[in-house]
Design a protein around this motif. Structure first.
Motif, PDB file in Angstrom:
ATOM      1  N   GLN A 109       7.489 -42.572  53.559  1.00 54.75           N
ATOM      2  CA  GLN A 109       8.090 -42.451  54.898  1.00 54.75           C
ATOM      3  C   GLN A 109       8.982 -41.224  54.972  1.00 54.75           C
ATOM      4  OE1 GLN A 109       7.516 -44.823  57.626  1.00 54.75           O
ATOM      5  NE2 GLN A 109       8.227 -42.946  58.620  1.00 54.75           N
ATOM      6  N   SER A 111      -3.657 -47.580  48.279  1.00 52.04           N
ATOM      7  CA  SER A 111      -2.695 -48.572  47.795  1.00 52.04           C
ATOM      8  C   SER A 111      -3.302 -49.432  46.691  1.00 52.04           C
ATOM      9  CB  SER A 111      -2.238 -49.486  48.948  1.00 52.04           C
ATOM     10  OG  SER A 111      -1.300 -50.446  48.453  1.00 52.04           O
ATOM     11  N   LYS A 124      -0.920 -55.894  49.923  1.00 53.25           N
ATOM     12  CA  LYS A 124       0.273 -56.412  50.607  1.00 53.25           C
ATOM     13  C   LYS A 124       1.382 -55.369  50.764  1.00 53.25           C
ATOM     14  CE  LYS A 124      -0.291 -61.072  48.504  1.00 53.25           C
ATOM     15  NZ  LYS A 124      -0.761 -60.720  47.112  1.00 53.25           N
ATOM     16  N   TYR A 152       3.929 -52.852  52.021  1.00 59.85           N
ATOM     17  CA  TYR A 152       4.408 -52.519  53.370  1.00 59.85           C
ATOM     18  C   TYR A 152       4.075 -51.073  53.708  1.00 59.85           C
ATOM     19  CZ  TYR A 152       7.257 -51.983  57.514  1.00 59.85           C
ATOM     20  OH  TYR A 152       7.663 -51.709  58.807  1.00 59.85           O
ATOM     21  N   ILE A 210       1.317 -49.833  53.635  1.00 59.28           N
ATOM     22  CA  ILE A 210       0.085 -49.871  54.433  1.00 59.28           C
ATOM     23  C   ILE A 210       0.432 -49.971  55.921  1.00 59.28           C
ATOM     24  CG2 ILE A 210      -1.958 -51.260  54.996  1.00 59.28           C
ATOM     25  CD1 ILE A 210      -2.152 -51.987  52.018  1.00 59.28           C
ATOM     26  N   THR A 211       1.433 -50.803  56.229  1.00 57.63           N
ATOM     27  CA  THR A 211       1.869 -50.935  57.628  1.00 57.63           C
ATOM     28  C   THR A 211       2.403 -49.605  58.147  1.00 57.63           C
ATOM     29  OG1 THR A 211       2.447 -53.244  57.203  1.00 57.63           O
ATOM     30  CG2 THR A 211       3.414 -52.235  59.168  1.00 57.63           C
ATOM     31  N   ARG A 212       3.189 -48.930  57.288  1.00 54.15           N
ATOM     32  CA  ARG A 212       3.737 -47.626  57.684  1.00 54.15           C
ATOM     33  C   ARG A 212       2.592 -46.643  58.006  1.00 54.15           C
ATOM     34  NH1 ARG A 212       9.338 -47.087  56.004  1.00 54.15           N
ATOM     35  NH2 ARG A 212       9.915 -48.537  54.339  1.00 54.15           N
ATOM     36  N   GLU A 222      -0.585 -47.370  58.797  1.00 57.88           N
ATOM     37  CA  GLU A 222      -1.335 -47.802  59.992  1.00 57.88           C
ATOM     38  C   GLU A 222      -0.571 -47.469  61.267  1.00 57.88           C
ATOM     39  OE1 GLU A 222      -3.918 -51.485  57.984  1.00 57.88           O
ATOM     40  OE2 GLU A 222      -1.980 -51.894  58.955  1.00 57.88           O
ATOM     41  N   ASN A 223       0.760 -47.649  61.234  1.00 60.28           N
ATOM     42  CA  ASN A 223       1.576 -47.294  62.409  1.00 60.28           C
ATOM     43  C   ASN A 223       1.471 -45.803  62.739  1.00 60.28           C
ATOM     44  OD1 ASN A 223       2.421 -49.934  62.591  1.00 60.28           O
ATOM     45  ND2 ASN A 223       4.424 -49.575  61.627  1.00 60.28           N
ATOM     46  N   VAL A 234      -6.297 -45.889  55.475  1.00 61.75           N
ATOM     47  CA  VAL A 234      -5.810 -46.570  54.274  1.00 61.75           C
ATOM     48  C   VAL A 234      -6.989 -47.059  53.448  1.00 61.75           C
ATOM     49  CG1 VAL A 234      -4.531 -48.600  53.435  1.00 61.75           C
ATOM     50  CG2 VAL A 234      -3.655 -47.294  55.381  1.00 61.75           C
TER      51      VAL A 234
END
Ligand code: GRF
Length: 203
Positions: free
Chosen positions: A17, A37, A41, A43, A45-47, A49-50, A55
């Motif tokens: 980030q 990754s 699980k 996080y 990955i969420t960063r 995707e946002n 990914v």
């Protein structure tokens, strides 16, 4: 020409980030084109995707992981890789193909408290157990072995008498978020020159 960056993650992705933020502010001549990754699980990955970044969750099997890694790095025409809180091992084939193009960050002052078994809170527990007065973080190029490549940047922090592994980790993480993007900035501007074990910063 923007350098095409692949980021390897395993956890929260705060180092990734920090790099993403510096890319967004125009400080880094690069673009994150792929996140790989070791955990479904993470996080991180969420960063990714946002931010609309593709990914790939890597297989557990090491042979399959190497095959997928090489294929994906080729598919996305990656120029350099950064290991941002990545807990997996990078295979020799990948290291050889991307010699001096894979950057890792480690939460101690290499060559202290690094190598096999020294990751996450184990690093800080060892620093406190030893009674060291200074710790910090290191970015380095990835070579064969664990945490063995040429050192690029290091920032030191004091170890306080009442530190726990958590408070020390938090103090170091602040510095990680400084040296990781700065290292990537220098790399993407072709300002890092490796001479044997020494990395010269051409700036
Ligand atoms: C950090 O605590 C750092 O010491 C090491 O990996 C951990 C997780 O980093 N590099 P991140 O938040 O996943 O980047």
């Amino acid at each position: 020409m923007l350098k095409r960056i692949a980021v390897f993650v395993s956890g929260g992705g705060s180092n990734m980030q920090a790099v993403m933020d510096k890319i967004d502010s125009g400080d880094i001549n690069g673009k994150i084109v792929l996140v790989l990754s070791s955990s479904p699980k993470a996080y991180a990955i969420t960063r990714a995707e946002n931010a609309g970044i593709p990914v790939c969750v890597l297989p557990k099997d090491l042979a399959q992981r190497e095959e997928v890694t090489l294929a994906k790095l080729e598919e996305y025409n990656v120029d350099c890789c950064i290991l941002a809180g990545y807990l997996g091992i990078v295979s020799s084939a990948v290291i050889q193909k991307y010699e001096n193009k894979i950057i890792n960050i480690h939460p101690s002052l290499i060559p202290s408290f690094c190598g096999k078994g020294y990751y996450g809170h184990y690093v800080h527990e060892a620093v406190l157990a030893y009674g060291a007065k200074v710790s910090g973080c290191t970015t380095h190029f990835v070579a064969e072995g664990i945490d063995t490549g040429a050192v690029i940047m290091q920032h030191a922090v004091p170890v306080m008498q009442d530190d726990t592994p958590e408070t020390l980790a938090a103090r170091i993480l602040v510095q990680e978020h400084i040296i990781m993007p700065e290292t990537v900035r220098l790399f993407c501007s072709d300002k890092l020159k490796v001479e044997g074990r020494t990395v010269k910063i051409l700036e």
